[in-house]
Enzyme design. Sequence first.
Site, PDB file in Angstrom:
ATOM      1  N   ASN A  88       5.691  -1.302   4.998  1.00 32.05           N
ATOM      2  CA  ASN A  88       4.555  -0.711   4.272  1.00 32.05           C
ATOM      3  C   ASN A  88       3.728  -1.743   3.506  1.00 32.05           C
ATOM      4  O   ASN A  88       2.526  -1.558   3.329  1.00 32.05           O
ATOM      5  CB  ASN A  88       5.108   0.346   3.297  1.00 32.05           C
ATOM      6  CG  ASN A  88       4.112   0.704   2.218  1.00 32.05           C
ATOM      7  OD1 ASN A  88       3.162   1.443   2.451  1.00 32.05           O
ATOM      8  ND2 ASN A  88       4.294   0.151   1.016  1.00 32.05           N
ATOM      9  N   SER A 143      -3.576   1.625   9.219  1.00 34.52           N
ATOM     10  CA  SER A 143      -4.718   2.142   8.459  1.00 34.52           C
ATOM     11  C   SER A 143      -5.725   2.709   9.454  1.00 34.52           C
ATOM     12  O   SER A 143      -5.748   2.291  10.625  1.00 34.52           O
ATOM     13  CB  SER A 143      -5.362   0.981   7.709  1.00 34.52           C
ATOM     14  OG  SER A 143      -6.634   1.344   7.228  1.00 34.52           O
ATOM     15  N   TYR A 157      -8.456  -7.624   7.630  1.00 29.94           N
ATOM     16  CA  TYR A 157      -7.641  -6.419   7.427  1.00 29.94           C
ATOM     17  C   TYR A 157      -7.659  -5.554   8.686  1.00 29.94           C
ATOM     18  O   TYR A 157      -6.618  -5.141   9.195  1.00 29.94           O
ATOM     19  CB  TYR A 157      -8.182  -5.652   6.214  1.00 29.94           C
ATOM     20  CG  TYR A 157      -7.392  -4.418   5.854  1.00 29.94           C
ATOM     21  CD1 TYR A 157      -6.095  -4.522   5.343  1.00 29.94           C
ATOM     22  CD2 TYR A 157      -7.921  -3.132   6.016  1.00 29.94           C
ATOM     23  CE1 TYR A 157      -5.363  -3.390   5.005  1.00 29.94           C
ATOM     24  CE2 TYR A 157      -7.202  -2.004   5.681  1.00 29.94           C
ATOM     25  CZ  TYR A 157      -5.924  -2.137   5.169  1.00 29.94           C
ATOM     26  OH  TYR A 157      -5.202  -1.010   4.842  1.00 29.94           O
ATOM     27  N   LYS A 161      -4.376  -4.939  11.073  1.00 31.40           N
ATOM     28  CA  LYS A 161      -3.834  -3.589  11.277  1.00 31.40           C
ATOM     29  C   LYS A 161      -3.908  -3.203  12.762  1.00 31.40           C
ATOM     30  O   LYS A 161      -3.007  -2.546  13.277  1.00 31.40           O
ATOM     31  CB  LYS A 161      -4.587  -2.568  10.417  1.00 31.40           C
ATOM     32  CG  LYS A 161      -4.358  -2.728   8.905  1.00 31.40           C
ATOM     33  CD  LYS A 161      -2.905  -2.570   8.490  1.00 31.40           C
ATOM     34  CE  LYS A 161      -2.760  -2.334   6.994  1.00 31.40           C
ATOM     35  NZ  LYS A 161      -1.361  -2.329   6.538  1.00 31.40           N
TER      36      LYS A 161
HETATM   37  N1  LIG Z   1      -4.278   3.454  -0.107  1.00 33.41           N
HETATM   38  C1  LIG Z   1      -5.002   3.611   0.978  1.00 33.41           C
HETATM   39  O1  LIG Z   1      -6.071   4.222   0.968  1.00 33.41           O
HETATM   40  C2  LIG Z   1      -4.518   3.032   2.278  1.00 33.41           C
HETATM   41  C3  LIG Z   1      -5.219   3.386   3.429  1.00 33.41           C
HETATM   42  C4  LIG Z   1      -4.808   2.860   4.634  1.00 33.41           C
HETATM   43  C5  LIG Z   1      -3.719   2.026   4.694  1.00 33.41           C
HETATM   44  N2  LIG Z   1      -3.052   1.698   3.561  1.00 33.41           N
HETATM   45  C6  LIG Z   1      -1.900   0.799   3.711  1.00 33.41           C
HETATM   46  O2  LIG Z   1      -0.782   1.384   3.095  1.00 33.41           O
HETATM   47  C7  LIG Z   1       0.087   0.375   2.582  1.00 33.41           C
HETATM   48  C8  LIG Z   1       0.348   0.631   1.120  1.00 33.41           C
HETATM   49  O3  LIG Z   1      -0.881   0.668   0.429  1.00 33.41           O
HETATM   50  P1  LIG Z   1      -0.993   1.111  -1.091  1.00 33.41           P
HETATM   51  O4  LIG Z   1      -2.272   1.842  -1.241  1.00 33.41           O
HETATM   52  O5  LIG Z   1       0.258   1.764  -1.535  1.00 33.41           O
HETATM   53  O6  LIG Z   1      -1.149  -0.321  -1.748  1.00 33.41           O
HETATM   54  P2  LIG Z   1      -0.547  -0.883  -3.099  1.00 33.41           P
HETATM   55  O7  LIG Z   1      -1.297  -2.116  -3.395  1.00 33.41           O
HETATM   56  O8  LIG Z   1      -0.507   0.207  -4.112  1.00 33.41           O
HETATM   57  O9  LIG Z   1       0.933  -1.192  -2.702  1.00 33.41           O
HETATM   58  C9  LIG Z   1       1.248  -2.214  -1.813  1.00 33.41           C
HETATM   59  C10 LIG Z   1       2.505  -2.860  -2.330  1.00 33.41           C
HETATM   60  O10 LIG Z   1       2.820  -3.933  -1.456  1.00 33.41           O
HETATM   61  C11 LIG Z   1       3.190  -5.028  -2.235  1.00 33.41           C
HETATM   62  N3  LIG Z   1       2.942  -6.268  -1.518  1.00 33.41           N
HETATM   63  C12 LIG Z   1       1.738  -6.840  -1.243  1.00 33.41           C
HETATM   64  N4  LIG Z   1       1.925  -7.995  -0.621  1.00 33.41           N
HETATM   65  C13 LIG Z   1       3.266  -8.181  -0.492  1.00 33.41           C
HETATM   66  C14 LIG Z   1       4.084  -9.203   0.056  1.00 33.41           C
HETATM   67  N5  LIG Z   1       3.543 -10.286   0.588  1.00 33.41           N
HETATM   68  N6  LIG Z   1       5.424  -9.052   0.028  1.00 33.41           N
HETATM   69  C15 LIG Z   1       5.975  -7.944  -0.540  1.00 33.41           C
HETATM   70  N7  LIG Z   1       5.258  -6.952  -1.089  1.00 33.41           N
HETATM   71  C16 LIG Z   1       3.916  -7.073  -1.065  1.00 33.41           C
HETATM   72  C17 LIG Z   1       2.325  -4.939  -3.485  1.00 33.41           C
HETATM   73  O11 LIG Z   1       2.880  -5.675  -4.555  1.00 33.41           O
HETATM   74  C18 LIG Z   1       2.305  -3.443  -3.734  1.00 33.41           C
HETATM   75  O12 LIG Z   1       3.335  -3.012  -4.585  1.00 33.41           O
HETATM   76  C19 LIG Z   1      -0.624  -0.960   2.859  1.00 33.41           C
HETATM   77  O13 LIG Z   1      -0.119  -1.522   4.033  1.00 33.41           O
HETATM   78  C20 LIG Z   1      -2.069  -0.552   3.042  1.00 33.41           C
HETATM   79  O14 LIG Z   1      -2.785  -1.461   3.840  1.00 33.41           O
HETATM   80  C21 LIG Z   1      -3.422   2.174   2.360  1.00 33.41           C
END
Ligand SMILES: NC(=O)c1ccc[n+]([C@@H]2O[C@H](COP(=O)([O-])OP(=O)(O)OC[C@H]3O[C@@H](n4cnc5c(N)ncnc54)[C@H](O)[C@@H]3O)[C@@H](O)[C@H]2O)c1
Length: 255
Positions: A88, A143, A157, A161
């Site tokens: 994730n 995503s 990005y 993805k």
């Molecule tokens: N929130 C959205 O709208 C959305 C939409 C599409 C996809 N996503 C994807 O969902 C996933 C989670 O997103 P989110 O919104 O919870 O983001 P977020 O930033 O709240 O959480 C992501 C977590 O990953 C951790 N992280 C980042 N880089 C890291 C690394 N190198 N090693 C270990 N941990 C790491 C961060 O510290 C954070 O806690 C991501 O892959 C994101 O691309 C999110």
Amino acid sequence: MMQNQVALVTGAGHGLGQAIALALAEVGCRVFGGDLSWDELQSTKDLVERRKGFFQPAVFDVCDAQAWNQWIETIKSRESRLEILVNNAGGVAGQTHQDVEFVDDRLWDKVIKINLYGAFYGIRAVAPLMKTQHYGRIINISSGAGRSHSLTGIQAYTSAKAGQIGLTRQMAAELGPFGITVNNVAPGFVRSNPATEKQWEAMGEEGQRKLVESIPVRRLGTPMDIAHMVRFLASPETGYVTGQVISVDGGHSMF
Ligand SMILES: NC(=O)c1ccc[n+]([C@@H]2O[C@H](COP(=O)([O-])OP(=O)(O)OC[C@H]3O[C@@H](n4cnc5c(N)ncnc54)[C@H](O)[C@@H]3O)[C@@H](O)[C@H]2O)c1
């Protein structure tokens, strides 16, 4: 049915990863969660333990292949097995849109590393153990950007993805004969992190209304919407589903 299964979730300190950890712990999984920040992991641990679940945190960078191998060894020596991997951790690493001619190599690499290499390192590290147990559920979080294009226009990005979706399919083909399924969840817009929060604010009231109206179920997603799909794909009942990408976006895009 998932009682005492061992699950590993990356990016578990915040947002979707935290919700996924909670949802898996809720059905009795022993959840090992990795993230960059100890404090955030601690908040997930507190939430899980308040609901009497098990959560073991590890400060760990998904871009570090060596750290992956060490973490899997630790889990293997403690639990002797690992049923579920959720890749994730990801995101835009604080970047905003730049016209392509100004995109810096270092920033490009960083986003590709977290979102694509991170998932690859994870799958490579868990595959031997999952093959031995002839069972595994791997779920990668991509995503809508990876299926189409990014609303914020961050080239790396979208590319990472999309690559991760390709990795999902290839791994599903390779690991299927070993009882391991590999699927992909593509979330829609969730206000779960500083980047999406900023994006939401920048839309203004009119833009926000338009976004919600473009979603058939007429609301934004929540972290738990994503977590419930991940939990479904992580369950033993989904053994005949592999190599699939499932959008969890209220029907915003239909493939
Ligand atoms: N929130 C959205 O709208 C959305 C939409 C599409 C996809 N996503 C994807 O969902 C996933 C989670 O997103 P989110 O919104 O919870 O983001 P977020 O930033 O709240 O959480 C992501 C977590 O990953 C951790 N992280 C980042 N880089 C890291 C690394 N190198 N090693 C270990 N941990 C790491 C961060 O510290 C954070 O806690 C991501 O892959 C994101 O691309 C999110």
